[in-house]
Design a protein around this motif. Structure first.
Motif, mmCIF file in Angstrom:
data_model
loop_
_atom_site.group_PDB
_atom_site.id
_atom_site.type_symbol
_atom_site.label_atom_id
_atom_site.label_comp_id
_atom_site.label_asym_id
_atom_site.label_seq_id
_atom_site.Cartn_x
_atom_site.Cartn_y
_atom_site.Cartn_z
ATOM 1 N N THR A 142 0.991 -1.260 0.581
ATOM 2 C CA THR A 142 -0.126 0.381 0.122
ATOM 3 C C THR A 142 1.201 1.029 -0.568
ATOM 4 O OG1 THR A 142 -0.195 0.223 2.747
ATOM 5 C CG2 THR A 142 -1.811 -1.115 1.957
ATOM 6 N N ASP A 143 2.435 1.234 0.283
ATOM 7 C CA ASP A 143 2.867 2.458 0.510
ATOM 8 C C ASP A 143 3.788 2.317 -1.150
ATOM 9 O OD1 ASP A 143 5.061 4.016 0.876
ATOM 10 O OD2 ASP A 143 5.266 3.187 2.893
ATOM 11 N N LEU A 144 3.924 3.515 -1.333
ATOM 12 C CA LEU A 144 4.437 3.035 -3.119
ATOM 13 C C LEU A 144 5.990 3.126 -2.593
ATOM 14 C CD1 LEU A 144 3.220 7.005 -5.074
ATOM 15 C CD2 LEU A 144 3.142 4.241 -5.603
ATOM 16 N N SER A 145 6.550 4.209 -1.225
ATOM 17 C CA SER A 145 8.372 3.628 -1.134
ATOM 18 C C SER A 145 8.403 2.116 -1.088
ATOM 19 C CB SER A 145 7.955 4.530 0.520
ATOM 20 O OG SER A 145 8.150 3.591 1.310
ATOM 21 N N GLN A 146 6.753 0.682 -0.758
ATOM 22 C CA GLN A 146 7.753 0.142 -0.796
ATOM 23 C C GLN A 146 7.344 -0.684 -2.165
ATOM 24 O OE1 GLN A 146 9.908 -1.165 1.834
ATOM 25 N NE2 GLN A 146 9.964 0.908 2.656
ATOM 26 N N ALA A 147 7.189 0.431 -3.745
ATOM 27 C CA ALA A 147 6.523 -0.294 -4.452
ATOM 28 C C ALA A 147 8.147 -0.867 -5.553
ATOM 29 C CB ALA A 147 5.845 0.082 -5.637
ATOM 30 N N ALA A 184 -2.198 -1.135 -11.231
ATOM 31 C CA ALA A 184 -2.283 -1.028 -9.415
ATOM 32 C C ALA A 184 -2.255 -2.678 -8.864
ATOM 33 C CB ALA A 184 -2.447 -0.087 -8.838
ATOM 34 N N ALA A 185 -1.837 -3.319 -7.782
ATOM 35 C CA ALA A 185 -1.595 -3.839 -6.900
ATOM 36 C C ALA A 185 -2.808 -3.909 -5.528
ATOM 37 C CB ALA A 185 -0.194 -4.529 -6.404
ATOM 38 N N THR A 186 -2.859 -2.850 -5.383
ATOM 39 C CA THR A 186 -4.185 -2.519 -4.110
ATOM 40 C C THR A 186 -4.444 -1.211 -4.570
ATOM 41 O OG1 THR A 186 -2.407 -1.091 -3.173
ATOM 42 C CG2 THR A 186 -2.985 -3.900 -2.679
ATOM 43 N N PRO A 187 -5.753 -0.717 -4.232
ATOM 44 C CA PRO A 187 -5.991 0.913 -4.488
ATOM 45 C C PRO A 187 -5.467 1.987 -4.241
ATOM 46 C CG PRO A 187 -8.243 -1.303 -3.292
ATOM 47 C CD PRO A 187 -6.862 -1.102 -3.469
ATOM 48 N N ALA A 234 -0.403 6.185 -7.267
ATOM 49 C CA ALA A 234 0.578 6.642 -8.032
ATOM 50 C C ALA A 234 -0.582 7.701 -8.947
ATOM 51 C CB ALA A 234 0.506 5.701 -8.626
ATOM 52 N N LEU A 235 -1.582 7.804 -9.166
ATOM 53 C CA LEU A 235 -2.289 8.530 -9.936
ATOM 54 C C LEU A 235 -2.628 9.796 -9.525
ATOM 55 C CD1 LEU A 235 -5.047 7.675 -11.603
ATOM 56 C CD2 LEU A 235 -6.066 8.275 -9.863
ATOM 57 N N SER A 236 -2.103 10.288 -7.954
ATOM 58 C CA SER A 236 -2.390 11.900 -7.638
ATOM 59 C C SER A 236 -0.708 12.125 -8.516
ATOM 60 C CB SER A 236 -2.416 11.645 -6.012
ATOM 61 O OG SER A 236 -1.992 12.887 -5.294
#
Length: 266
Positions: A157-162, A251-254, A260-262
């Motif tokens: 859920t965290d972009l920094s871990q994606a 994306a894997a999750t909402p 990412a959309l933002s």
């Protein structure tokens, strides 16, 4: 949306499997064969097509002519054919022809079935490795050399871990490239060059995001069906449906999708 019985779904998946095997048989004799001729479809750039692309789509169309003659077809190499059933098969015989002619096994055969609402089932098939990823109409699974299993996206859920994948670092227009780079700066890892295989990895729970631009319907409809069946989300960069092509944010999750959309929208 079209209603399908379990028997309908089983029949349609049988047709998709037949098409995938027919495409494999047409493609594999040409892969890493040496001296493969290519034609360029893009003036001022490089969009290659080979005898393998054309032969694979012809083989899949032959299956449809025999088993599903009333369905429409949209294919990358041989155009569109109107049907009368309300269903359309969307075919990309080799997604990733640049990878194919380079000898890397990250290309794939894309098969989707669409109704008026978009794709209802999809398959990503990698003939050389022997992997197949399927989603929709009762299926959400993979098969391959190591057996078979269920597909499920990661829970990140965290972009920094994606982990983010895209085919080209020089994605889209200048403005699109700037938007994409805002996301690359926020994620843990960005990798390039996997074509449709990146979408399969997302559905299989190996990566978290795929962001691309400049796509056609036949590039995205099969991945959309597979990823959505596995629990992921696929839209354009503005959040609208992506099944007609253009930009894609998978994306894997909402939570990842929203973050990412933002960034993509500044």
């Amino acid at each position: 949306m079209t209603e399908f019985t379990p028997d309908d779904a089983a029949d349609l998946w049988s047709v998709a499997d037949r098409m995938a095997y027919a495409a494999r048989a047409a493609i594999l004799p040409h892969f890493r064969s040496g001296g493969l001729a290519t034609d360029n479809k893009l003036a001022g750039g490089f969009d290659p097509v080979t005898i393998a692309d054309r032969a694979a789509e012809t083989a899949m169309r032959d299956v449809l002519a025999d088993l599903r003659p009333d369905d429409g077809i949209l294919g990358e190499e041989h155009g569109s054919v109107a049907g009368t059933s309300g269903l359309t098969w969307v075919l990309d015989p080799i997604d990733g022809t640049r990878s194919f002619i380079s000898g890397t096994p990250t290309w794939g055969v894309l098969i989707a079935l669409s109704d008026e609402t978009g794709p209802v089932m999809g398959m990503i098939d990698q003939p050389y490795i022997g992997e197949r990823f399927m989603g929709g109409l009762g299926r959400c699974n993979w098969t391959g050399p190591r057996g078979k299993g269920a597909l499920a996206t990661k829970s990140t859920t965290d972009l920094s871990q994606a982990i983010l994948f895209s085919t080209f670092p020089e994605i889209g227009s200048d403005d699109q490239r700037t938007a994409f780079q805002r996301v690359t700066r926020a994620v843990q890892l960005t990798r390039y060059g996997c074509d449709c295989y990146a979408y399969a990895l997302l559905a299989a729970g190996q990566i978290d995001l795929v962001i691309e631009a400049g796509l056609n319907a036949y590039d995205v409809q099969a991945p959309i069906a597979v990823i959505e069946a596995a629990g992921g989300i696929v839209t354009q960069w503005d959040g609208t449906p992506a099944h007609d092509g253009g930009t894609t944010l998978a994306a894997a999750t909402p939570e990842l999708h929203a973050a990412a959309l933002s960034l993509l929208n500044g």
